[in-house]
Design an enzyme around this catalytic site. Structure first.
Site, PDB file in Angstrom:
ATOM      1  N   ALA A  66       0.840  -1.187   0.000  1.00  0.00           N
ATOM      2  CA  ALA A  66       0.000   0.000   0.000  1.00  0.00           C
ATOM      3  C   ALA A  66       0.880   1.243   0.000  1.00  0.00           C
ATOM      4  O   ALA A  66       2.072   1.176   0.294  1.00  0.00           O
ATOM      5  CB  ALA A  66      -0.911  -0.008   1.227  1.00  0.00           C
ATOM      6  N   GLY A 112      -0.571  -5.185   0.888  1.00  0.00           N
ATOM      7  CA  GLY A 112      -1.824  -5.110   0.147  1.00  0.00           C
ATOM      8  C   GLY A 112      -1.762  -5.820  -1.188  1.00  0.00           C
ATOM      9  O   GLY A 112      -2.794  -6.270  -1.709  1.00  0.00           O
ATOM     10  N   GLU A 115      -2.410  -9.372  -0.391  1.00  0.00           N
ATOM     11  CA  GLU A 115      -3.817  -9.440   0.008  1.00  0.00           C
ATOM     12  C   GLU A 115      -4.732  -9.395  -1.212  1.00  0.00           C
ATOM     13  O   GLU A 115      -5.753 -10.090  -1.258  1.00  0.00           O
ATOM     14  CB  GLU A 115      -4.134  -8.320   0.990  1.00  0.00           C
ATOM     15  CG  GLU A 115      -3.499  -8.561   2.358  1.00  0.00           C
ATOM     16  CD  GLU A 115      -3.648  -7.385   3.310  1.00  0.00           C
ATOM     17  OE1 GLU A 115      -4.144  -7.583   4.424  1.00  0.00           O
ATOM     18  OE2 GLU A 115      -3.239  -6.255   2.929  1.00  0.00           O
ATOM     19  N   GLU A 135       3.676  -5.973   7.343  1.00  0.00           N
ATOM     20  CA  GLU A 135       3.045  -4.879   8.090  1.00  0.00           C
ATOM     21  C   GLU A 135       3.557  -4.712   9.517  1.00  0.00           C
ATOM     22  O   GLU A 135       3.669  -3.583  10.005  1.00  0.00           O
ATOM     23  CB  GLU A 135       1.515  -5.072   8.098  1.00  0.00           C
ATOM     24  CG  GLU A 135       0.822  -4.723   6.793  1.00  0.00           C
ATOM     25  CD  GLU A 135       0.775  -5.880   5.807  1.00  0.00           C
ATOM     26  OE1 GLU A 135       0.031  -5.786   4.817  1.00  0.00           O
ATOM     27  OE2 GLU A 135       1.497  -6.893   6.023  1.00  0.00           O
TER      28      GLU A 135
END
Length: 260
Positions: A66, A112, A115, A135
């Site tokens: 992200a 992300g 994900e 993360e």
């Protein structure tokens, strides 16, 4: 539709969506997530699209995470809202599409990016792919479904180790874990995804959409997957695809599914 951060192209029943921010290693920012939602929604509604492939531009990254600069200053409430909106708009949305979605993972799929790949119905990877959820090295946890989908795919112990160490695994380890279905050389990645897509397209798109619902139900709290399967199985009998499929079988010919 013209997009700023992605490319979307449809050919021969396949819509290929490419995250196109190579200078940012295709990182997901708010605008890109919104554009991806719109592109997936449009492809799912397009009757000519039978399979969706999502990949990243260039050969370095599928999605390298992200865009941290967008949320580094967020408070608790804003952080929770970020995760909730992202899951609804993109990750859960993709997982529950009735059109099959294949992630073609080229290069880094981190945070992300992994994900997003895990939200797709299955994954193929290039031999240079690296995957991980880093993360906790930033003082946060995966917030776009990573703590839920990773254990479903690789098992609790492996998922815990990947999350806690914030480390990356390579493509072969991902294959061994069951995180990806196939690993090929980079120049063979999209051809493989398209080959699989063409196999999918020989079958009933109506039945495939119902199968996606039934399989996903097994991983949702409060859902009885067997009951969902029974319901979706029954619904198939009301489709034109069922009539064509069974008729073709009895007539010993190849089915020509209308997708209805």
């Amino acid at each position: 539709m013209n997009y700023e951060n992605i490319l979307s192209q449809t050919s021969n029943g396949i819509t290929t969506i490419t995250i196109n921010r190579p200078k940012k290693l295709n990182a997901l920012n708010k605008a890109t997530i919104e554009e991806l939602h719109d592109a997936f929604k449009a492809a799912d509604k397009d009757k000519s699209t039978k399979v969706i492939i999502v990949t990243g531009s260039g050969d370095k990254a599928f999605v390298a995470g992200a865009d941290i600069s967008e949320f580094a200053h967020f408070n608790e409430k804003e952080g929770a809202k970020l995760a909730a909106q992202g899951q609804e708009l993109l990750f859960d949305f993709v997982e529950n599409l009735s059109t099959p979605v294949i992630a073609a993972v080229n290069g880094f799929a981190l945070g992300g990016g992994l994900e997003l790949a895990m939200a797709c119905h299955f994954r193929v990877a290039s031999s240079n792919a690296k995957m991980g959820l880093p993360e906790v090295s930033l003082g946060v946890i995966p917030g776009y479904g990573g703590t839920q989908r990773l254990p479903q795919l690789v098992g609790k112990g492996r998922a815990m180790e990947m999350v806690m160490t914030a480390g990356m695994i390579d493509a072969n380890q991902a294959l061994n874990y069951g995180l990806v279905n196939h690993v090929v050389e980079p120049d063979e990645l999209l051809p493989l995804a398209e080959k699989i897509a063409n196999k999918i397209m020989r079958n009933s798109s109506v039945a495939i959409g119902k199968a996606i619902k039934a399989v996903n139900a097994n991983f949702k709290d409060g859902k009885n997957g067997y009951k969902v399967e029974i319901k979706q199985f029954g619904k198939c009998f009301g489709s034109e695809d069922f009539v064509e499929g069974t008729t073709a079988f009895l007539e010993k010919r190849k089915a020509d599914f209308p997708g209805k």
